[in-house]
Design a protein around this motif. Structure first.
Motif, PDB file in Angstrom:
ATOM      1  N   GLU A  55       2.611  13.625   8.818  1.00  0.00           N
ATOM      2  CA  GLU A  55       2.261  14.402  10.005  1.00  0.00           C
ATOM      3  C   GLU A  55       3.500  15.095  10.565  1.00  0.00           C
ATOM      4  OE1 GLU A  55      -0.639  15.914  12.466  1.00  0.00           O
ATOM      5  OE2 GLU A  55      -0.937  14.467  10.845  1.00  0.00           O
ATOM      6  N   SER A  56       3.320  16.331  11.017  1.00  0.00           N
ATOM      7  CA  SER A  56       4.427  17.084  11.593  1.00  0.00           C
ATOM      8  C   SER A  56       4.702  16.625  13.021  1.00  0.00           C
ATOM      9  CB  SER A  56       4.108  18.583  11.594  1.00  0.00           C
ATOM     10  OG  SER A  56       3.923  19.061  10.277  1.00  0.00           O
ATOM     11  N   SER A  57       5.943  16.808  13.430  1.00  0.00           N
ATOM     12  CA  SER A  57       6.320  16.472  14.804  1.00  0.00           C
ATOM     13  C   SER A  57       5.662  17.453  15.773  1.00  0.00           C
ATOM     14  CB  SER A  57       7.839  16.520  14.950  1.00  0.00           C
ATOM     15  OG  SER A  57       8.222  16.247  16.271  1.00  0.00           O
ATOM     16  N   ARG A  58       5.180  16.944  16.898  1.00  0.00           N
ATOM     17  CA  ARG A  58       4.515  17.808  17.876  1.00  0.00           C
ATOM     18  C   ARG A  58       4.404  17.072  19.202  1.00  0.00           C
ATOM     19  NH1 ARG A  58      -0.001  15.802  14.958  1.00  0.00           N
ATOM     20  NH2 ARG A  58      -1.617  14.895  16.297  1.00  0.00           N
ATOM     21  N   ILE A  59       3.985  17.804  20.228  1.00  0.00           N
ATOM     22  CA  ILE A  59       3.771  17.234  21.552  1.00  0.00           C
ATOM     23  C   ILE A  59       2.446  17.747  22.096  1.00  0.00           C
ATOM     24  CG2 ILE A  59       5.165  19.078  22.587  1.00  0.00           C
ATOM     25  CD1 ILE A  59       5.877  17.121  24.841  1.00  0.00           C
ATOM     26  N   GLU A  60       1.699  16.853  22.698  1.00  0.00           N
ATOM     27  CA  GLU A  60       0.416  17.187  23.298  1.00  0.00           C
ATOM     28  C   GLU A  60       0.349  16.566  24.685  1.00  0.00           C
ATOM     29  OE1 GLU A  60      -2.664  15.858  20.723  1.00  0.00           O
ATOM     30  OE2 GLU A  60      -2.161  17.247  19.085  1.00  0.00           O
ATOM     31  N   PHE A  61      -0.349  17.250  25.584  1.00  0.00           N
ATOM     32  CA  PHE A  61      -0.469  16.771  26.963  1.00  0.00           C
ATOM     33  C   PHE A  61      -1.915  16.382  27.243  1.00  0.00           C
ATOM     34  CE2 PHE A  61       3.267  19.517  27.002  1.00  0.00           C
ATOM     35  CZ  PHE A  61       4.193  18.706  27.636  1.00  0.00           C
ATOM     36  N   GLU A  62      -2.078  15.120  27.575  1.00  0.00           N
ATOM     37  CA  GLU A  62      -3.379  14.584  27.971  1.00  0.00           C
ATOM     38  C   GLU A  62      -3.430  14.505  29.500  1.00  0.00           C
ATOM     39  OE1 GLU A  62      -5.663  14.226  25.801  1.00  0.00           O
ATOM     40  OE2 GLU A  62      -4.448  14.390  23.975  1.00  0.00           O
ATOM     41  N   PRO A  63      -4.621  14.233  30.063  1.00  0.00           N
ATOM     42  CA  PRO A  63      -4.729  14.200  31.525  1.00  0.00           C
ATOM     43  C   PRO A  63      -3.770  13.229  32.214  1.00  0.00           C
ATOM     44  CG  PRO A  63      -6.911  14.278  30.531  1.00  0.00           C
ATOM     45  CD  PRO A  63      -5.941  14.106  29.412  1.00  0.00           C
ATOM     46  N   ASN A  64      -3.501  12.072  31.588  1.00  0.00           N
ATOM     47  CA  ASN A  64      -2.670  11.070  32.263  1.00  0.00           C
ATOM     48  C   ASN A  64      -1.385  10.723  31.523  1.00  0.00           C
ATOM     49  OD1 ASN A  64      -3.968   9.849  30.124  1.00  0.00           O
ATOM     50  ND2 ASN A  64      -4.288   7.907  31.183  1.00  0.00           N
ATOM     51  N   HIS A  65      -1.088  11.433  30.420  1.00  0.00           N
ATOM     52  CA  HIS A  65       0.136  11.124  29.682  1.00  0.00           C
ATOM     53  C   HIS A  65       0.486  12.270  28.745  1.00  0.00           C
ATOM     54  CE1 HIS A  65      -2.972   9.874  26.781  1.00  0.00           C
ATOM     55  NE2 HIS A  65      -2.062  10.165  25.850  1.00  0.00           N
ATOM     56  N   ALA A  66       1.721  12.208  28.231  1.00  0.00           N
ATOM     57  CA  ALA A  66       2.182  13.138  27.199  1.00  0.00           C
ATOM     58  C   ALA A  66       2.324  12.367  25.894  1.00  0.00           C
ATOM     59  CB  ALA A  66       3.515  13.768  27.595  1.00  0.00           C
ATOM     60  N   ALA A  67       1.785  12.931  24.818  1.00  0.00           N
ATOM     61  CA  ALA A  67       1.824  12.288  23.508  1.00  0.00           C
ATOM     62  C   ALA A  67       2.774  13.068  22.606  1.00  0.00           C
ATOM     63  CB  ALA A  67       0.434  12.229  22.892  1.00  0.00           C
ATOM     64  N   ILE A  68       3.755  12.382  22.050  1.00  0.00           N
ATOM     65  CA  ILE A  68       4.778  13.021  21.213  1.00  0.00           C
ATOM     66  C   ILE A  68       4.821  12.320  19.865  1.00  0.00           C
ATOM     67  CG2 ILE A  68       7.214  13.626  20.984  1.00  0.00           C
ATOM     68  CD1 ILE A  68       7.401  13.422  24.045  1.00  0.00           C
ATOM     69  N   VAL A  69       4.691  13.087  18.799  1.00  0.00           N
ATOM     70  CA  VAL A  69       4.887  12.575  17.440  1.00  0.00           C
ATOM     71  C   VAL A  69       6.264  13.037  16.985  1.00  0.00           C
ATOM     72  CG1 VAL A  69       4.044  12.563  15.072  1.00  0.00           C
ATOM     73  CG2 VAL A  69       2.413  12.621  16.960  1.00  0.00           C
ATOM     74  N   PHE A  70       7.132  12.094  16.664  1.00  0.00           N
ATOM     75  CA  PHE A  70       8.523  12.376  16.329  1.00  0.00           C
ATOM     76  C   PHE A  70       8.807  11.849  14.931  1.00  0.00           C
ATOM     77  CE2 PHE A  70      13.154  12.448  17.230  1.00  0.00           C
ATOM     78  CZ  PHE A  70      13.229  13.636  17.939  1.00  0.00           C
ATOM     79  N   LYS A  71       9.628  12.583  14.163  1.00  0.00           N
ATOM     80  CA  LYS A  71       9.968  12.180  12.803  1.00  0.00           C
ATOM     81  C   LYS A  71      11.296  11.417  12.787  1.00  0.00           C
ATOM     82  CE  LYS A  71       7.633  13.330  10.021  1.00  0.00           C
ATOM     83  NZ  LYS A  71       6.346  12.751   9.568  1.00  0.00           N
TER      84      LYS A  71
END
Length: 305
Positions: A55-71
Motif C-alpha cells: 500500500e502507498s503512503s497516504r493521509i485521510e481525514f475522518e470525522p474524529n481522527h486523521a488516518a496516516i499510512v506511512f512506509k
C-alpha cells in the motif's frame, strides 16, 4: 497484541490503563481489529491498508481522527538474500489519543529520540522522524554490502555476486518509491497542520522532518544511480575474468601439445633416428623441454599474457 503507553515526564511509558493515550497494535487479530473498528470508528479499508506492505503512503481525514499510512524499512534477515523490504505502519491520530498499527513486533519507542514529548501529536512526529532515520541506517548498510560485493566481483567469475547486486538495486528502487511516497504524505500533513491542531513548535518540527526525508530521498537516489550505472561495468569485469581464464587454459593446452608432439614422433613403431643410441631417452626429453621453453619464449615476445 495491543500495548498501551502513557506519556510520563515527557517519555512514553508502558502501562496497563485502558484509557492510556497511546495504543500500539502489533499484527492485530480479528477480535482486536473489530474492537478498533467499533470503539474508535476506524475505517476498515484504512486499517487493512496499514498492514499491507504494497500500500502507498497516504493521509485521510475522518470525522474524529486523521488516518496516516506511512512506509518504513523492515528488519533485514539473511533469508531475504540481499533484498531490503518495505512495510506499512498506520497512525490514527485523535484529539487526545494515538493508535499505531504495526504488522510486526518492532521496537517503536526506544532511544533518546523519544524525549520531551508533550502530546500524542509530538509522539507521532518523533516516530515518523525515527523511521526516516532507519532508512538512512539501511542505506549505509546497503552501501557497505555493495562495496564488499564489488571486491568479490573483481576476482570472481560466478553469477551469485551479480545477482546480489541486482537485489540491492531492486531494494533501492523500493526505498525510493517508499521515501518519495512518505514525502508527499508529510507535505499534505503540513498543509493540514491547522486542521490537526498542531502548535507552532510542532509545525517547525514537521518542517525538519520534511527536510530529513528529502535528504534521505536524495541519498537513496544517488546510491541507486551509482549502483545502476556501474552494473554494466561489473558485468564486463566478470566476462573479462572468464575470458582471461579461457585464454590461460588455451595457452596451457598449446604448451602441452608441443612436448606431446615430440614424444609422439619418437614413439612411432618405425625405424627412427637415434633408435640405437643409448642416450636417446635424455635427448628426446631435452627436446620436449626445449619445445616448452620455445613456446613460452614465443608467448612472451608476442605479449600474450
Amino acid at each position: 497484541m495491543i500495548r498501551r503507553y502513557d506519556i510520563i515526564e515527557g517519555k512514553p511509558t508502558e502501562t496497563q490503563k485502558l484509557e492510556a493515550p497511546v495504543w500500539v497494535c502489533i499484527a492485530p487479530e480479528a477480535e482486536e481489529k473489530k474492537r478498533l473498528l467499533t470503539d474508535f470508528q476506524i475505517d476498515e479499508h484504512t486499517l487493512t491498508s496499514a498492514l499491507d506492505p504494497d500500500e502507498s503512503s497516504r493521509i485521510e481525514f475522518e470525522p474524529n481522527h486523521a488516518a496516516i499510512v506511512f512506509k518504513y524499512p523492515k528488519n533485514y534477515s539473511a533469508a531475504d538474500k540481499f533484498v531490503f523490504k518495505i512495510g506499512s505502519i498506520g497512525f490514527f491520530l485523535f484529539q487526545n489519543r494515538l493508535i499505531v498499527v504495526l504488522p510486526e513486533d518492532v521496537p517503536v519507542f526506544n532511544g533518546k529520540a523519544f524525549a520531551a514529548i508533550d502530546s500524542v501529536s509530538s509522539l507521532m512526529m518523533k516516530l515518523m522522524n525515527r523511521l526516516i532515520y532507519r532508512y538512512m541506517e539501511h542505506l549505509r548498510v546497503i552501501n557497505m554490502v555493495s562495496d564488499e560485493i564489488e571486491a568479490h566481483i573483481s576476482t570472481s567469475m560466478e553469477n551469485k555476486y551479480l545477482l546480489s547486486l541486482f537485489s540491492l538495486e531492486k531494494s533501492l528502487v523500493y526505498y525510493l518509491n517508499a521515501i518519495g511516497s512518505n514525502g508527499f504524505t508529510l507535505e499534505k500533513l503540513k498543509h493540514a497542520s491547522a486542521k490537526c491542531g498542531f502548535t507552532q513548535t510542532q509545525q517547525e518540527f514537521l518542517d525538519d522532518i520534511l527536510i530529513e526525508n528529502n535528504q534521505c530521498f536524495k541519498q537513496a537516489e544517488i546510491s541507486s544511480n551509482i549502483l545502476a550505472s556501474l552494473m554494466d561495468a561489473r558485468v564486463s569485469i566478470v566476462s573479462n575474468n572468464l575470458n582471461i581464464l579461457m585464454k590461460t587454459l588455451n595457452l596451457i593446452t598449446i604448451a602441452i601439445m608441443a612436448p606431446t608432439l615430440v614424444v609422439s614422433i619418437f614413439s612411432m613403431n618405425v625405424n627412427l633416428p637415434f633408435q640405437r643410441w643409448p642416450h636417446s631417452f635424455w635427448f628426446i626429453l631435452g627436446l620436449a623441454i626445449l619445445s616448452v621453453w620455445g613456446m613460452m619464449f614465443w608467448w612472451k615476445r608476442r605479449k600474450w599474457r
